[in-house]
Design an enzyme around this catalytic site. Structure first.
Site, short mmCIF file in Angstrom:
data_model
loop_
_atom_site.label_atom_id
_atom_site.label_comp_id
_atom_site.label_asym_id
_atom_site.label_seq_id
_atom_site.Cartn_x
_atom_site.Cartn_y
_atom_site.Cartn_z
N ASP A 15 -8.73 -4.01 4.98
CA ASP A 15 -7.59 -2.92 5.35
C ASP A 15 -6.27 -3.77 5.44
OD1 ASP A 15 -6.29 -0.82 6.37
OD2 ASP A 15 -6.99 -0.91 8.33
N ASP A 21 -4.06 6.08 4.81
CA ASP A 21 -4.03 7.10 6.04
C ASP A 21 -3.43 8.42 5.49
OD1 ASP A 21 -4.72 5.07 7.29
OD2 ASP A 21 -3.33 4.54 8.26
N GLU A 25 -1.53 -5.01 2.48
CA GLU A 25 -0.38 -4.87 1.53
C GLU A 25 0.70 -5.97 1.64
OE1 GLU A 25 -1.26 -2.75 3.93
OE2 GLU A 25 -2.26 -1.38 2.62
#
Ligand code: MIG
Length: 838
Positions: free
Chosen positions: A440, A518, A443
């Site tokens: 997770d 999300d 980025e």
């Protein structure tokens, strides 16, 4: 490979430059309207092996002919505007000697020399690959690709390729008939004509809507469909890139551009979309077979903890007879969000917990974030600082920013030593019994900077040179996945790796599955997932999933039902929700919701062999598992922009319910005859029909001439009886139904050594009979199904069924005939043939 000395020199140069730049108030921002400099006019050409090199007035262009339908273009502008002729010549020589330029996204770096024809005329140069023609106009220099004299793609007349400021850009002519697909993880409709986007990995949980320009995963690849012929362009530039597909004022051209770096792109001709993706995944790589368990149902929530709650959850699935294979642990299993640790109070006996989960047939996947907590008592932090593994700014200070563990530092995954270290840390988790890793925040996402990510001028010490974060940013997550994948694979060479990543770039499919981050429990979000998934599939990423039920916000019973029904046909089927939202496990609402969810999750397990085979096509050819209708019906103008239906493989059309309170919908069925999979009602294609879809129904249509292999459902993939194969066959009078059924052990890499079987199953129908043939056409895996339960759907009443097998006598087979379906069972390991007399 560069020598240490060269590396050091390069490092100094880069850092000096950074020092200079940081003095400037603001770094140059993208502005395509800034003075555009065209690549120039032709001066001279050099042909060497599979490449042609052009010296132009303003730049050098290299064109590689890689195969009969793949070409690669590289444009290098002269470092200075006022270069003398001598300097230009020198630069030209240097470029000619340059190796094949390839970013870290590229899988195939070596191509065999491909032979092609070149002819130079006064104003043009003609290249003939045998399949396509590439026509080069000398003044101004521009490129045109043709097939059978039809233009497939061409530079926009006066603009074409060029540069602006530090950026590069390619303008292409936009044809009236043209539609666009791909671009990775994007919101908006399926067809991307008159649309623009930015490829820059971004964590923006608030905004997933049509206006959103960037999300977690960026893929600078698209497919153009012009006069029904497909081509692909992969822009191999890892900086921030911009695609404008004729938005605004321009009906005449589209462009792709980058802030920095060079103009390097691959041109891939189809003419089918399938062939384009095959070419694209030849370049960027294909996935490996996923472990069978990862295709089962997965349950996640932020967070299941402490450990007895995890075990309770697992027991509830079994008690309620709802199949499930995988449970996830979100960030709260860690000790103060320190990656690769366990919270001792919440998970005092995690090894025991894992054993119990395994005994119940579950797998466990744990989350990992890239940020490492700044804490001098923490082993991972200390190892990283001692060895210089964390990213620094150009003054040599380690950069720290706030994420879940608060002040955190970030591994430099561009460096091999860091990757090995990180890979080993992950392998440790697997040694403790964890079955998969969920990457997770990669980025990477940051809480405390305006940009939400690392500063663009952090310095990466990559394997062969020093680069700024602005060049590595889009690769950060994928290369973390690469490190994780390799670490686990090296430690457990016989075990298939399951990784799930939020961020990614072109080529992610080689290492990891992707979920789309999300989303929220909104009808708009279930709706936008359809074109998003379709375009991800057309961008080489097959193993995709969305948080079923929605991540943020409170789900409702109706939304959970509709989303779970849809999830049945999504490559990765994971229910996930955020902390602070209401629970959304299949039983979280009422009995009706639970019953419907159970029914579809069970159906998912029945469909596993079919799904698994779709993944095999992805491994072999890069084919997407989930596809838009246009992928299968490229000739049909009606399907260029269908946003509320999709294909689950070649023959199964899904028309989900995407609106609150809706119990019927219109469905467009393309060419062919279709069967409603529940009612067995027949429909003629090339028509829009009305279909009823009460709460317990998601409309599914199967094309005539299909063979769908199924299992008997089970509580998890560990208890499936793989000896029994069910076949749903829908005959077609006009053509043979054919299917190649792939099977292997579902968990190791032995299939790469040939340990798999392919069974050819075919059904032919004529006026008097049906003929079913089952034949192993490749046999490398000792286990195989030995019982077949056959349903021939939508068939006529048979008189007699005869079984024929090489080593036994012809015998009659008992059968039943109800609801227009012939059913019978066969028990044999051998090839056989069956004749059904009408
Ligand atoms: O800042 O780990 O997308 O799936 O549950 C949020 C907590 C961090 C974002 C992920 C989500 C996950 C959550 N994470």
């Amino acid at each position: 490979m560069k020598t240490e000395k060269e590396k050091e020199l390069n490092r100094k140069m880069v850092l000096d430059y950074a020092g200079e730049k940081s003095k400037e108030k603001e770094r140059e921002e993208f502005d395509i309207n800034r003075e555009f400099v065209h690549c120039g006019d032709f001066e001279l050409m050099l042909v060497k092996n599979n490449s042609l090199m052009f010296k132009l007035t303003n730049s050098i262009v290299k064109l590689y002919v890689l195969s009969n339908k793949i070409a690669k273009i590289e444009m290098f502008k002269y470092p200075k505007k006022d270069y003398s002729d001598g300097e230009k010549d020198k630069f030209f020589k240097k470029i000619c000697e340059k190796e094949f330029k390839a970013s870290l996204a590229i899988y195939k770096k070596q191509w065999n020399n491909f032979k092609f024809g070149v002819e130079e005329a006064k104003d043009k140069i003609f290249i003939d690959t045998g399949m396509i023609n590439i026509e080069i106009n000398k003044r101004p220099f521009n490129i045109r690709y043709l097939h059978d004299k039809m233009i497939i793609n061409e530079d926009f007349e006066s603009k074409g390729m060029g540069s602006f400021g530090q950026g590069v850009c390619a303008y292409k002519k936009l044809d009236n008939s043209e539609h666009f697909y791909g671009f990775g993880e994007k919101t908006g409709g399926l067809d991307k004509r008159q649309w623009e986007t930015i490829q820059w990995n971004t964590d923006n949980p608030e905004e997933h809507n049509d206006e959103t320009k960037s999300l977690y995963c960026s893929i600078p690849f698209f497919i153009g469909l012009r006069n029904k012929k497909a081509y692909g362009i992969y822009f191999d530039n890892t900086h921030k890139t911009y695609f404008n597909m004729g938005k605004d004022d321009s009906d005449y051209y589209y462009y792709f551009a980058a802030d920095k770096g060079e103009l390097v792109y691959y041109f891939i001709y189809g003419p089918s979309m399938k062939e384009v993706i095959e070419g694209y995944t030849e370049i960027t790589g294909r996935m490996k077979m996923p472990p069978m368990w990862s295709l089962g149902y997965q349950q996640c929530r932020w967070s299941y903890c402490p450990e007895n709650q995890v075990l309770e959850l697992a027991k509830t699935f079994r008690e309620k007879d709802i199949p499930c294979d995988t449970i996830y642990l979100d960030i709260d299993y860690m000790d103060g969000f320190r990656v690769f640790t366990w919270d001792k109070e919440r998970f005092p006996n995690h090894k025991d917990m894992i054993n119990q989960l395994h005994d119940m047939g579950f797998k466990l996947v744990t989350i990992i974030d890239p940020g490492v907590k700044v804490d001098e008592k923490y082993k991972v932090y200390n190892e990283g600082t001692e060895n210089n593994y964390f990213l620094k700014d150009h003054n040599g200070n380690i950069f720290s920013g706030k994420v879940w563990p608060m002040d955190s530092v970030f591994p430099d995954f561009s460096n091999n030593k860091v990757r090995t270290w990180w890979g080993n840390l992950n392998a440790e988790l697997i040694k403790q019994g964890v079955d998969g890793i969920w990457n997770d925040m990669n980025e990477p996402s940051l809480f405390d900077t305006k940009s939400g990510t690392l500063p663009k001028d952090l310095v990466h010490n990559s394997d062969d040179r020093t680069m700024f974060h602005e060049e590595f940013h889009n690769l950060y997550g994928m290369i973390e996945d690469k490190a994780t994948f390799n670490g686990i694979k090296n430690a457990f060479p016989d075990k298939r790796v399951f990784l799930l990543s939020r961020s990614g770039f072109a080529g992610l499919q080689r290492y990891s599955a992707l979920w789309t981050g999300d989303n929220q429990s909104l009808w708009e979000h279930i709706k936008l997932s359809i074109p998003m998934n379709c375009n991800l599939g057309l961008s080489g990423i097959s193993f995709i999933g969305n948080d079923i039920g929605g991540f943020g916000g409170n789900c409702t019973s109706e939304l959970l039902i509709r989303w779970t029904q849809l999830g049945t046909f999504i490559p990765m089927f994971r229910n996930h929700s955020a902390i602070g939202t209401i629970n959304q496990e299949p039983w979280a609402f009422d009995k009706q919701t639970e019953d419907i969810c159970r029914k579809y999750i069970k159906f998912r397990y029945e469909l596993l062999p079919y799904l698994y085979n779709l993944f095999y096509d992805s491994v072999k050819h890069g084919e997407p598992v989930l596809r838009p209708l246009i992928y299968e019906f490229q000739e049909d103008n009606e399907v260029v922009n269908i946003n509320d239906e999709f294909m689950f493989g070649e023959n199964v059309l899904i028309a989900p319910i995407l609106e609150k309170g809706c119990t019927e919908r219109k469905v467009y069925l393309p060419q062919g005859n279709w069967i409603n999979y529940y009612t067995m009602e027949q429909h003629k294609g090339k028509a829009t029909i009305n279909v009823s879809a009460p709460l317990e129904i998601i409309p599914v249509f199967v094309k005539e001439g299909s063979i769908i292999p199924k299992y008997k459902t089970a509580s998890s993939t560990s208890t499936i009886d793989k000896n029994i194969l069910l076949l749903d066959i829908i005959p077609n009078m006009n053509s043979k139904a054919e299917y190649n059924y792939y099977e292997d052990d579902g968990k190791s890499f032995n299939y790469e050594k040939g340990e798999y079987n392919i069974t050819k199953i075919s059904l032919e129908e004529n006026r008097n009979k049906y003929k079913l043939e089952v034949k192993k056409i490749y046999k490398g895996y000792e286990k195989s199904f030995d019982k077949l339960y056959v349903n021939i759907i939508n068939s006529v009443q048979p008189q007699k069924i005869k079984f024929m097998c090489k080593d036994s006598e012809i015998s009659d087979i008992a059968f039943t005939y109800t609801n227009n379906t012939i059913s019978f069972n066969i028990e044999t390991k051998n090839d056989f043939c069956i004749e059904i007399q009408k």
